[in-house]
Write an enzyme that holds these catalytic residues in place. Structure first.
Site, PDB file in Angstrom:
ATOM      1  N   LYS A   1      -8.027   6.519 -19.450  1.00  0.00           N
ATOM      2  CA  LYS A   1      -8.306   7.034 -20.781  1.00  0.00           C
ATOM      3  C   LYS A   1      -7.077   6.885 -21.687  1.00  0.00           C
ATOM      4  O   LYS A   1      -6.639   5.786 -21.972  1.00  0.00           O
ATOM      5  CB  LYS A   1      -8.772   8.479 -20.670  1.00  0.00           C
TER       6      LYS A   1
ATOM      7  N   ASP B   1      -6.719  19.180 -14.527  1.00  0.00           N
ATOM      8  CA  ASP B   1      -7.038  17.856 -15.060  1.00  0.00           C
ATOM      9  C   ASP B   1      -6.609  17.843 -16.521  1.00  0.00           C
ATOM     10  O   ASP B   1      -7.191  18.528 -17.360  1.00  0.00           O
ATOM     11  CB  ASP B   1      -8.545  17.588 -14.925  1.00  0.00           C
TER      12      ASP B   1
ATOM     13  N   TYR C   1     -16.218  17.259 -15.825  1.00  0.00           N
ATOM     14  CA  TYR C   1     -16.690  15.879 -15.832  1.00  0.00           C
ATOM     15  C   TYR C   1     -17.738  15.661 -14.735  1.00  0.00           C
ATOM     16  O   TYR C   1     -17.576  16.123 -13.605  1.00  0.00           O
ATOM     17  CB  TYR C   1     -15.494  14.939 -15.644  1.00  0.00           C
TER      18      TYR C   1
ATOM     19  N   ARG D   1       0.840  -1.198   0.000  1.00  0.00           N
ATOM     20  CA  ARG D   1       0.000   0.000   0.000  1.00  0.00           C
ATOM     21  C   ARG D   1       0.876   1.249   0.000  1.00  0.00           C
ATOM     22  O   ARG D   1       0.567   2.252  -0.640  1.00  0.00           O
ATOM     23  CB  ARG D   1      -0.933   0.017   1.223  1.00  0.00           C
TER      24      ARG D   1
END
Length: 377
Positions: free
Chosen positions: A195, A170, A98, A46
């Site tokens: 993406k 972004d 978005y 982690r």
């Protein structure tokens, strides 16, 4: 190092232990310690994993940052960055954003005492008017989703820093192949790596790069504390995907420019949104601050009925959520990616029921244009 070489050779390359050219997938959760507190740099996955570290070094390099971080999704990346804010803080954010970003701010962070003003960030006067004494950050999408508005990153960075604010960008639509927000003055850049960076519709992940050691420490602490990380297999898929980013983006750009020009000239298309078109209000700025305009196109066919007819007839455009893949995708934002935004707000922004969004792929451009032509007719 030129961009096409950089996507191949940036970050960690291969495996020094075996000579493997591909970074190995370290499918492990824990690591043997030589003594209590004495490790080889790894103790628990982690916190750090060699495959993920290679990916993080890669995005740091591609975005010219001080440090990079990988997350389990684009929304995990966005949420972790927003966790830099405290209860009572305020953020100015792009209005045409978005739907998932709008949702997490409006439905989650608002409950935690973090407020937001959604404004047209392509207009600096509106940004200035939205800044209050509680504002701590400005958050941009450029190009925006789905109306492809363009915001001046360098000018907004100057504006933000004059007020002592962070600038978060972004960069999902533009990708680190075409646009570099940190070089333009941004403090944090993030991606839905699902993406274009992944590029093959086979992985969900998010990436972040920062411009300072101070931000690196803060984001790293949040990443480890929250634990919204990708597994090593997903990290490896992204490393593999980046290898072809340059080739994919250039083919996608070539297709998108041709398709946008075709749509602009079609009698059944009311309006086309693509920054590569000379008539786009952000065209000159897009050409100035980025090396390409990307593969996202939105166009309005006038009504939900017309949109549904077109969707039922296309053959090479796949009706699907998401974007940025090798295959061309098509969606109706009002009913899909932006359905979480109230209808009145969507209509105010121009996200109509007849608005269609294309994510142009790497297929032959003639086939894609012929497909849209027959569907429109």
């Amino acid at each position: 190092m030129k961009p096409k070489t950089k996507v191949i050779h940036a970050g960690a390359f291969g495996d020094p232990f075996t000579g493997a050219v591909s970074v190995p997938i370290y499918q492990t959760s824990t690591y043997k310690q030589e003594a209590v507190g004495k490790t080889k740099g790894y103790d628990y996955s982690r916190t750090v994993n060699p495959t993920r570290s290679a990916l993080e070094e890669l995005i740091k390099s591609l975005e010219f940052g001080k440090a990079g971080f990988a997350f389990g999704s684009g929304m995990a990346a966005i949420s972790s960055v927003l966790m830099l804010l405290n209860s009572g803080d305020h953020v100015v954010i792009t209005d045409d954003v978005y739907g998932g970003t709008f949702r997490v701010i409006d439905k989650v962070f608002k409950r935690l005492g973090i407020t937001a003003s959604f404004v047209d960030t392509s207009n600096p006067e509106k940004v200035e008017a939205a800044i209050t004494e509680k504002t701590k950050a400005i958050y941009l999408e450029t190009p925006t989703n789905p109306l492809l508005k363009i915001t001046d990153i360098a000018a907004t960075a100057k504006q933000a820093h004059e007020h002592g604010l962070l600038l978060i960008v972004d960069n999902t639509f533009a990708t680190p192949y075409w646009q570099h927000p940190l070089l333009l003055g941004a403090d944090i850049v993030l991606h839905s790596a699902t993406k274009y960076i992944g590029g093959h519709s086979d992985v969900v992940a998010g990436l972040v790069a920062v411009n300072s050691d101070e931000l690196a420490e803060k984001v790293g602490f949040i990443q480890n504390s929250v634990g919204a990380i990708p597994g090593p297999q997903d990290a490896w898929l992204l490393i593999r995907g980046v290898k072809t980013l340059a080739l994919r983006m250039e083919q996608i750009e070539n297709n998108a420019r041709r398709i946008a020009a075709f749509l602009e000239g079609h009698r059944k298309v009311r309006k086309v949104y693509y920054p590569g078109l000379p008539g786009h209000p952000g065209h000159e700025l897009a050409e100035k601050q980025a090396d390409g305009c990307g593969g996202m196109i939105s166009f309005d066919v006038g009504s939900e009925e017309n949109a549904n007819k077109l969707l039922s007839r296309v053959r090479y455009f796949t009706l699907a959520e998401s974007l940025g893949a090798v295959e061309s995708l098509i969606s109706v934002p009002a009913k899909m990616t932006h359905a979480s935004i109230p209808k009145a707000r969507r209509e105010e922004l121009g996200i109509t029921d007849g608005l269609i969004r294309l994510s142009v792929g790497i297929e032959d451009g003639d086939d894609l244009i012929d497909d849209l032509k027959q569907a429109l007719e």
